[in-house]
Design a protein around this motif. Structure first.
Motif, PDB file in Angstrom:
ATOM      1  N   ILE A   5      -0.093 -22.759 -11.725  1.00 51.04           N
ATOM      2  CA  ILE A   5       0.983 -22.940 -11.504  1.00 51.04           C
ATOM      3  C   ILE A   5       1.099 -23.573  -9.993  1.00 51.04           C
ATOM      4  O   ILE A   5       0.115 -23.467  -9.185  1.00 51.04           O
ATOM      5  N   ALA A   6       2.279 -24.140  -9.603  1.00 52.28           N
ATOM      6  CA  ALA A   6       2.514 -24.791  -8.243  1.00 52.28           C
ATOM      7  C   ALA A   6       2.161 -23.624  -7.216  1.00 52.28           C
ATOM      8  O   ALA A   6       2.520 -22.793  -7.246  1.00 52.28           O
ATOM      9  N   PRO A   7       1.722 -24.039  -6.030  1.00 55.57           N
ATOM     10  CA  PRO A   7       1.376 -22.921  -5.002  1.00 55.57           C
ATOM     11  C   PRO A   7       2.872 -22.516  -4.419  1.00 55.57           C
ATOM     12  O   PRO A   7       3.793 -23.273  -4.438  1.00 55.57           O
ATOM     13  N   LYS A   8       2.898 -21.146  -3.872  1.00 52.60           N
ATOM     14  CA  LYS A   8       4.093 -20.592  -3.532  1.00 52.60           C
ATOM     15  C   LYS A   8       4.601 -21.500  -2.372  1.00 52.60           C
ATOM     16  O   LYS A   8       3.837 -22.272  -1.579  1.00 52.60           O
ATOM     17  N   GLY A   9       5.828 -21.669  -2.327  1.00 52.94           N
ATOM     18  CA  GLY A   9       6.486 -22.629  -1.422  1.00 52.94           C
ATOM     19  C   GLY A   9       6.270 -24.035  -1.654  1.00 52.94           C
ATOM     20  O   GLY A   9       6.796 -24.741  -0.814  1.00 52.94           O
ATOM     21  N   THR A  10       6.270 -24.185  -2.703  1.00 48.52           N
ATOM     22  CA  THR A  10       6.275 -25.845  -3.175  1.00 48.52           C
ATOM     23  C   THR A  10       7.164 -26.040  -4.507  1.00 48.52           C
ATOM     24  O   THR A  10       7.302 -25.002  -4.896  1.00 48.52           O
ATOM     25  N   LYS A  11       7.564 -27.238  -4.882  1.00 50.79           N
ATOM     26  CA  LYS A  11       8.385 -27.360  -5.946  1.00 50.79           C
ATOM     27  C   LYS A  11       8.083 -28.657  -6.612  1.00 50.79           C
ATOM     28  O   LYS A  11       8.020 -29.608  -5.870  1.00 50.79           O
ATOM     29  N   ASP A  12       8.562 -28.930  -7.662  1.00 50.86           N
ATOM     30  CA  ASP A  12       8.362 -30.029  -8.516  1.00 50.86           C
ATOM     31  C   ASP A  12       9.909 -30.740  -8.344  1.00 50.86           C
ATOM     32  O   ASP A  12      10.967 -29.818  -8.603  1.00 50.86           O
ATOM     33  N   LEU A  13      10.056 -31.670  -8.326  1.00 46.31           N
ATOM     34  CA  LEU A  13      11.314 -32.389  -8.447  1.00 46.31           C
ATOM     35  C   LEU A  13      11.602 -33.469  -9.608  1.00 46.31           C
ATOM     36  O   LEU A  13      10.475 -34.078  -9.925  1.00 46.31           O
ATOM     37  N   PHE A  14      12.524 -33.283 -10.360  1.00 47.68           N
ATOM     38  CA  PHE A  14      12.788 -34.077 -11.388  1.00 47.68           C
ATOM     39  C   PHE A  14      14.398 -34.256 -11.728  1.00 47.68           C
ATOM     40  O   PHE A  14      15.080 -33.497 -10.965  1.00 47.68           O
ATOM     41  N   LYS A  15      14.656 -34.808 -12.686  1.00 50.31           N
ATOM     42  CA  LYS A  15      16.303 -35.055 -12.883  1.00 50.31           C
ATOM     43  C   LYS A  15      16.936 -33.861 -13.244  1.00 50.31           C
ATOM     44  O   LYS A  15      16.249 -33.071 -14.047  1.00 50.31           O
ATOM     45  N   PRO A  16      17.888 -33.289 -13.017  1.00 47.27           N
ATOM     46  CA  PRO A  16      18.807 -34.024 -12.245  1.00 47.27           C
ATOM     47  C   PRO A  16      18.717 -33.967 -10.774  1.00 47.27           C
ATOM     48  O   PRO A  16      19.192 -34.955 -10.008  1.00 47.27           O
ATOM     49  N   GLU A  17      17.969 -33.087 -10.194  1.00 41.35           N
ATOM     50  CA  GLU A  17      17.966 -32.886  -8.664  1.00 41.35           C
ATOM     51  C   GLU A  17      17.503 -34.060  -7.867  1.00 41.35           C
ATOM     52  O   GLU A  17      17.708 -34.419  -7.043  1.00 41.35           O
ATOM     53  N   ILE A  18      16.458 -34.909  -8.624  1.00 39.95           N
ATOM     54  CA  ILE A  18      15.958 -35.852  -8.110  1.00 39.95           C
ATOM     55  C   ILE A  18      16.694 -37.187  -7.714  1.00 39.95           C
ATOM     56  O   ILE A  18      16.466 -37.862  -7.010  1.00 39.95           O
ATOM     57  N   LEU A  19      17.886 -37.216  -8.429  1.00 40.45           N
ATOM     58  CA  LEU A  19      18.950 -38.240  -8.333  1.00 40.45           C
ATOM     59  C   LEU A  19      19.553 -37.919  -6.837  1.00 40.45           C
ATOM     60  O   LEU A  19      19.919 -38.928  -6.273  1.00 40.45           O
ATOM     61  N   LYS A  20      19.660 -36.561  -6.325  1.00 40.76           N
ATOM     62  CA  LYS A  20      20.145 -36.367  -5.217  1.00 40.76           C
ATOM     63  C   LYS A  20      19.317 -36.880  -4.110  1.00 40.76           C
ATOM     64  O   LYS A  20      19.604 -37.654  -3.158  1.00 40.76           O
ATOM     65  N   TRP A  21      18.014 -36.793  -4.260  1.00 33.84           N
ATOM     66  CA  TRP A  21      16.960 -37.194  -3.259  1.00 33.84           C
ATOM     67  C   TRP A  21      16.880 -38.771  -3.263  1.00 33.84           C
ATOM     68  O   TRP A  21      16.828 -39.212  -2.337  1.00 33.84           O
ATOM     69  N   GLN A  22      17.093 -39.421  -4.387  1.00 33.15           N
ATOM     70  CA  GLN A  22      17.102 -40.879  -4.386  1.00 33.15           C
ATOM     71  C   GLN A  22      18.234 -41.358  -3.654  1.00 33.15           C
ATOM     72  O   GLN A  22      18.238 -42.320  -2.867  1.00 33.15           O
ATOM     73  N   PHE A  23      19.424 -40.587  -3.756  1.00 32.28           N
ATOM     74  CA  PHE A  23      20.635 -40.951  -3.209  1.00 32.28           C
ATOM     75  C   PHE A  23      20.404 -40.873  -1.845  1.00 32.28           C
ATOM     76  O   PHE A  23      20.968 -41.731  -0.807  1.00 32.28           O
ATOM     77  N   LEU A  24      20.036 -39.687  -1.386  1.00 34.13           N
ATOM     78  CA  LEU A  24      19.858 -39.285   0.167  1.00 34.13           C
ATOM     79  C   LEU A  24      19.016 -40.488   0.830  1.00 34.13           C
ATOM     80  O   LEU A  24      19.350 -41.087   1.895  1.00 34.13           O
ATOM     81  N   GLU A  25      17.655 -40.738   0.107  1.00 34.62           N
ATOM     82  CA  GLU A  25      17.201 -41.422   0.978  1.00 34.62           C
ATOM     83  C   GLU A  25      17.325 -42.930   0.912  1.00 34.62           C
ATOM     84  O   GLU A  25      17.137 -43.590   2.009  1.00 34.62           O
ATOM     85  N   ALA A  26      18.190 -43.414  -0.020  1.00 32.06           N
ATOM     86  CA  ALA A  26      18.795 -44.867   0.111  1.00 32.06           C
ATOM     87  C   ALA A  26      19.856 -44.744   1.282  1.00 32.06           C
ATOM     88  O   ALA A  26      19.844 -45.757   1.894  1.00 32.06           O
ATOM     89  N   ARG A  27      20.586 -43.666   1.243  1.00 28.20           N
ATOM     90  CA  ARG A  27      21.659 -43.720   2.306  1.00 28.20           C
ATOM     91  C   ARG A  27      21.083 -43.620   3.843  1.00 28.20           C
ATOM     92  O   ARG A  27      21.552 -44.379   4.592  1.00 28.20           O
ATOM     93  N   ILE A  28      19.837 -42.890   3.867  1.00 30.25           N
ATOM     94  CA  ILE A  28      19.194 -42.869   5.175  1.00 30.25           C
ATOM     95  C   ILE A  28      18.887 -44.406   5.408  1.00 30.25           C
ATOM     96  O   ILE A  28      19.068 -44.836   6.548  1.00 30.25           O
ATOM     97  N   ARG A  29      18.107 -44.941   4.777  1.00 26.91           N
ATOM     98  CA  ARG A  29      17.730 -46.286   5.042  1.00 26.91           C
ATOM     99  C   ARG A  29      18.827 -47.070   5.458  1.00 26.91           C
ATOM    100  O   ARG A  29      18.595 -47.987   6.266  1.00 26.91           O
TER     101      ARG A  29
END
Ligand SMILES: [Zn+2]
Ligand SMILES: [Zn+2]
Length: 416
Positions: A5-29
């Motif tokens: 399993i993934a090491p403690k304190g890490t996480k995998d990102l996928f839909k739908p949460e990753i949509l927030k990441w993509q949104f945020l990163e685009a806005r930052i740029r």
């Protein structure tokens, strides 16, 4: 076999949460280009010395939280716990101070700290941040805070509070520290063991302690703002005045010292009422002597870093932008090659296409078409091949028409 399993304190990102990441990163740029920031990417690992020198060996981060290990050539390597020392190193190493103007950078990326995982806090966590080099004026500090405030507004994070303070400079801070030490010494026995140790090593850090008993005691300690030299005092006044000009609301908080050693003069933090007592969304300040500390010239600098996971907690769901998908169905295995050719044709035109290479019958393919959310299913059967056409089923209306292959481009222009 036990599952990996993934090491403690890490996480995998996928839909739908990753949509927030993509949104945020685009806005930052997008957003920070208004302030002429350009992106910089530095390595995820560096020589450990960079962080020991750059962050301060007495800090919590360096003492307890760094992922440090020996590589195969026995070098001490550290996964970056934050990005500022790396950016400073990169600028010195690549002579960016003379080659790029203005020297304003933003970064986005993972950082690593061996910390206790909890809500919004991970061992591999992500930050975005900005750094400004060679601009010493107090107005720049205010502009930086204005940009941070503006960005959070832009992504609809409300209910935020901005705290600012001045931690002085190497001229005036040494006048304050003995006073602080004396006050702490008087109440030594009431402070937690950690804070007792900090009295002699780094008394400013006592203000970082989250234990209520220490907070109550240190609230009575002398305030650094009462010990600022004239220049630091004036600088802080201009920061506050300019923030008002920018119409940025702020609270002056003399306890705010930030967890890193390199700050000079202005420091600030932005917290959110929605997160309660949780740590800041964003924090930063001026660090005019870090260049010198790392072996360079004396270059004024100021910046901030923001916790992406914490900001993500505040974002509303991001609706998926729907593109029209075409599903290609074929009536029997003999027609698979024709279907593949059609998929290649459509993908070269830039269209999202999906097909099933193991399709057993047309009914199963319609089911798959539904599952991928296709807008249209293109059907290739013996008839269609014989008269050089394609049957097109509109998956929403279930209406089905036959179009001539030569009319395909025209149909695509109209419908896709
Ligand atoms: Zn000063
Ligand atoms: Zn304490």
């Amino acid at each position: 076999m036990t599952k990996i399993i993934a090491p403690k304190g890490t996480k995998d990102l996928f839909k739908p949460e990753i949509l927030k990441w993509q949104f945020l990163e685009a806005r930052i740029r997008q957003f920070f280009s208004r302030f002429l920031f350009q992106e910089i990417r530095t390595p995820i690992f560096e020589h450990s010395e960079l962080f020991q020198k750059g962050i301060g060996s007495e800090t919590e981060v360096v003492q307890k939280e760094m992922y440090t290990f020996r590589d195969k050539a026995n070098r001490s390597i550290t996964l970056r716990p934050e990005n500022t020392p790396s950016v400073v190193r990169a600028i010195m190493e690549n002579n960016l101070l003379t080659e790029i103007f203005p020297v304003r950078f933003f970064y986005i990326g993972p950082m690593f700290r061996y910390d206790k995982p909890q809500k919004g806090r991970f061992r591999q966590f992500h930050q975005f941040g900005v750094e400004i080099f060679g601009e010493a004026s107090a107005e720049v500090d205010a502009e930086l805070i204005f940009s941070a405030f503006g960005f959070l507004n832009e992504v609809n994070i409300e209910d935020i509070e901005i705290y600012i303070n001045s931690v002085g400079c190497p001229q005036c801070r040494p006048r304050f520290l003995p006073e602080l030490q004396a006050a702490a010494q008087k109440q030594q026995n009431e402070l937690c063991p950690d804070c007792q140790r900090k009295i002699s090593t780094n008394p400013l850090r006592i203000f970082d302690c989250k234990k209520q008993q220490c907070i109550d005691i240190s609230n009575q300690f002398p305030k650094i703002t009462d010990y600022l030299c004239q220049d630091c005092h004036d600088h802080f006044q201009v920061v506050q005045r300019t923030l008002s000009t920018f119409e940025v609301p702020f609270i002056s908080n003399p306890r705010l010292v930030r967890g890193l050693d390199y700050y000079t003069r202005t420091v600030f933090e932005i917290t959110s009422g929605q997160l309660g007592a949780q740590d800041a969304l964003l924090g930063g300040g001026r660090y005019d002597h870090l260049f010198q500390e790392l072996g360079g010239k004396d270059i004024p600098a100021t910046g901030f870093a923001a916790g992406i996971e914490r900001i993500i907690l505040h974002l509303d769901e991001i609706p998926e932008t729907k593109t029209s998908i075409i599903f290609i169905a074929y009536q029997n295995a003999a027609l698979k090659t024709e279907a593949i050719k059609l998929s290649a044709y459509l993908r070269k035109k830039g269209l999202p296409v999906f097909m099933d290479y193991n399709a057993r019958n047309i009914k199963k393919q319609f089911k798959k078409s539904d599952r991928v959310g296709a807008a249209f299913t293109f059907i290739l059967g013996e008839d269609e091949i014989a008269n050089q056409s394609i049957s097109v089923k509109n998956m929403k209306t279930t209406e089905q028409i036959q179009i001539k292959r030569e009319d395909l481009d025209q149909w695509l222009r109209k419908h896709m």
